[in-house]
Motif scaffolding. Sequence first.
Motif, PDB file in Angstrom:
ATOM      1  N   LEU A 153      -1.673 -14.935 -13.706  1.00 59.05           N
ATOM      2  CA  LEU A 153      -1.973 -13.755 -12.905  1.00 59.05           C
ATOM      3  C   LEU A 153      -0.902 -13.610 -11.831  1.00 59.05           C
ATOM      4  N   ASN A 154      -0.169 -12.496 -11.854  1.00 56.20           N
ATOM      5  CA  ASN A 154       0.871 -12.253 -10.864  1.00 56.20           C
ATOM      6  C   ASN A 154       0.463 -11.189  -9.849  1.00 56.20           C
ATOM      7  N   SER A 155      -0.410 -10.256 -10.247  1.00 51.09           N
ATOM      8  CA  SER A 155      -0.806  -9.206  -9.315  1.00 51.09           C
ATOM      9  C   SER A 155      -2.117  -8.584  -9.742  1.00 51.09           C
ATOM     10  N   PHE A 156      -2.675  -7.825  -8.823  1.00 50.25           N
ATOM     11  CA  PHE A 156      -3.736  -6.900  -9.200  1.00 50.25           C
ATOM     12  C   PHE A 156      -3.516  -5.610  -8.444  1.00 50.25           C
ATOM     13  N   TRP A 157      -3.834  -4.532  -9.109  1.00 49.69           N
ATOM     14  CA  TRP A 157      -3.639  -3.175  -8.615  1.00 49.69           C
ATOM     15  C   TRP A 157      -5.013  -2.529  -8.472  1.00 49.69           C
ATOM     16  N   LEU A 158      -5.196  -1.808  -7.375  1.00 44.00           N
ATOM     17  CA  LEU A 158      -6.469  -1.143  -7.113  1.00 44.00           C
ATOM     18  C   LEU A 158      -6.215   0.281  -6.635  1.00 44.00           C
ATOM     19  N   SER A 159      -7.166   1.143  -6.894  1.00 45.65           N
ATOM     20  CA  SER A 159      -7.182   2.488  -6.333  1.00 45.65           C
ATOM     21  C   SER A 159      -8.482   2.634  -5.551  1.00 45.65           C
ATOM     22  N   ILE A 169      -9.076  -3.880 -16.436  1.00 45.86           N
ATOM     23  CA  ILE A 169     -10.305  -4.613 -16.771  1.00 45.86           C
ATOM     24  C   ILE A 169     -11.559  -3.855 -16.352  1.00 45.86           C
ATOM     25  N   ALA A 170     -11.405  -2.860 -15.473  1.00 44.52           N
ATOM     26  CA  ALA A 170     -12.506  -2.009 -15.015  1.00 44.52           C
ATOM     27  C   ALA A 170     -11.855  -0.719 -14.510  1.00 44.52           C
ATOM     28  N   ASP A 171     -12.650   0.301 -14.244  1.00 42.08           N
ATOM     29  CA  ASP A 171     -12.083   1.554 -13.755  1.00 42.08           C
ATOM     30  C   ASP A 171     -11.241   1.304 -12.511  1.00 42.08           C
ATOM     31  N   ASP A 172      -9.961   1.648 -12.592  1.00 44.58           N
ATOM     32  CA  ASP A 172      -9.018   1.524 -11.475  1.00 44.58           C
ATOM     33  C   ASP A 172      -8.827   0.100 -10.974  1.00 44.58           C
ATOM     34  N   VAL A 173      -9.034  -0.888 -11.830  1.00 42.18           N
ATOM     35  CA  VAL A 173      -8.771  -2.289 -11.502  1.00 42.18           C
ATOM     36  C   VAL A 173      -7.862  -2.841 -12.596  1.00 42.18           C
ATOM     37  N   TYR A 174      -6.637  -3.202 -12.195  1.00 42.55           N
ATOM     38  CA  TYR A 174      -5.627  -3.663 -13.143  1.00 42.55           C
ATOM     39  C   TYR A 174      -5.171  -5.064 -12.755  1.00 42.55           C
ATOM     40  N   LEU A 175      -5.029  -5.934 -13.751  1.00 42.17           N
ATOM     41  CA  LEU A 175      -4.469  -7.257 -13.517  1.00 42.17           C
ATOM     42  C   LEU A 175      -3.069  -7.279 -14.103  1.00 42.17           C
ATOM     43  N   GLY A 176      -2.104  -7.761 -13.315  1.00 43.63           N
ATOM     44  CA  GLY A 176      -0.724  -7.887 -13.776  1.00 43.63           C
ATOM     45  C   GLY A 176      -0.462  -9.309 -14.223  1.00 43.63           C
ATOM     46  N   PHE A 190       0.836  -1.192   0.000  1.00 45.93           N
ATOM     47  CA  PHE A 190       0.000   0.000   0.000  1.00 45.93           C
ATOM     48  C   PHE A 190       0.873   1.244   0.000  1.00 45.93           C
ATOM     49  N   ASP A 191       0.540   2.186  -0.879  1.00 50.35           N
ATOM     50  CA  ASP A 191       1.223   3.475  -0.939  1.00 50.35           C
ATOM     51  C   ASP A 191       0.216   4.536  -0.510  1.00 50.35           C
ATOM     52  N   LYS A 192       0.408   5.072   0.683  1.00 51.79           N
ATOM     53  CA  LYS A 192      -0.544   6.043   1.225  1.00 51.79           C
ATOM     54  C   LYS A 192      -0.613   7.309   0.374  1.00 51.79           C
ATOM     55  N   SER A 193       0.521   7.756  -0.182  1.00 52.83           N
ATOM     56  CA  SER A 193       0.525   9.006  -0.955  1.00 52.83           C
ATOM     57  C   SER A 193      -0.235   8.880  -2.278  1.00 52.83           C
ATOM     58  N   SER A 194      -0.143   7.740  -2.940  1.00 50.88           N
ATOM     59  CA  SER A 194      -0.848   7.561  -4.218  1.00 50.88           C
ATOM     60  C   SER A 194      -2.204   6.887  -4.028  1.00 50.88           C
ATOM     61  N   GLY A 195      -2.390   6.213  -2.886  1.00 48.88           N
ATOM     62  CA  GLY A 195      -3.627   5.481  -2.640  1.00 48.88           C
ATOM     63  C   GLY A 195      -3.683   4.139  -3.341  1.00 48.88           C
ATOM     64  N   LEU A 196      -2.567   3.716  -3.937  1.00 46.64           N
ATOM     65  CA  LEU A 196      -2.544   2.449  -4.671  1.00 46.64           C
ATOM     66  C   LEU A 196      -2.361   1.261  -3.737  1.00 46.64           C
ATOM     67  N   VAL A 197      -3.056   0.176  -4.058  1.00 46.63           N
ATOM     68  CA  VAL A 197      -2.886  -1.110  -3.389  1.00 46.63           C
ATOM     69  C   VAL A 197      -2.464  -2.103  -4.467  1.00 46.63           C
ATOM     70  N   ARG A 198      -1.412  -2.865  -4.171  1.00 52.65           N
ATOM     71  CA  ARG A 198      -0.963  -3.916  -5.094  1.00 52.65           C
ATOM     72  C   ARG A 198      -0.938  -5.227  -4.332  1.00 52.65           C
ATOM     73  N   VAL A 199      -1.659  -6.210  -4.823  1.00 51.60           N
ATOM     74  CA  VAL A 199      -1.638  -7.547  -4.261  1.00 51.60           C
ATOM     75  C   VAL A 199      -0.827  -8.380  -5.258  1.00 51.60           C
ATOM     76  N   VAL A 200       0.302  -8.915  -4.796  1.00 44.56           N
ATOM     77  CA  VAL A 200       1.263  -9.505  -5.728  1.00 44.56           C
ATOM     78  C   VAL A 200       1.781 -10.848  -5.235  1.00 44.56           C
ATOM     79  N   ARG A 201       1.995 -11.720  -6.180  1.00 48.43           N
ATOM     80  CA  ARG A 201       2.551 -13.044  -5.882  1.00 48.43           C
ATOM     81  C   ARG A 201       4.083 -12.984  -5.851  1.00 48.43           C
ATOM     82  N   ASP A 202       4.695 -12.368  -6.883  1.00 46.57           N
ATOM     83  CA  ASP A 202       6.149 -12.289  -6.989  1.00 46.57           C
ATOM     84  C   ASP A 202       6.531 -10.911  -7.522  1.00 46.57           C
TER      85      ASP A 202
END
Length: 105
Positions: free
Chosen positions: A94-100, A81-88, A59-71
């Motif tokens: 699937l290695n990660s997903f990013w959310l705002s 794939i949707a507004d502010d929903v990214y699959l890595g 989690f990055d408090k300044s940007s508000g980004l959350v990244r859930v990551v395997r590696d």
Amino acid sequence: MDTGCALYVWGYLPKESWRRADLKLPSSASGRVTVELDEPPLEAGISVSITRSNWEVLFDKSSGLVRVVRDRQLPEELVEIADDVYLGLNGTVLNSFWLSPEFVE
């Protein structure tokens, strides 16, 4: 369900388990991601669980980004794939997903 398209990310993820990190969203493209599973088969109204794997929540408090990551070391291509929903994706995995997320107190 018939298409297997990933539509959104949801679940219970308490903030107490998140680790602080400096996150900057890499370049991405809007698109569609199709999920294919050998077992169990996709069923209507059922999600694909990631709880059986080791995932790290950043989690990055300044940007508000959350990244859930395997590696963190794997190269990946980001697909929105949707507004502010990214699959890595690393290839077809699937290695990660990013959310705002919007936080409500």
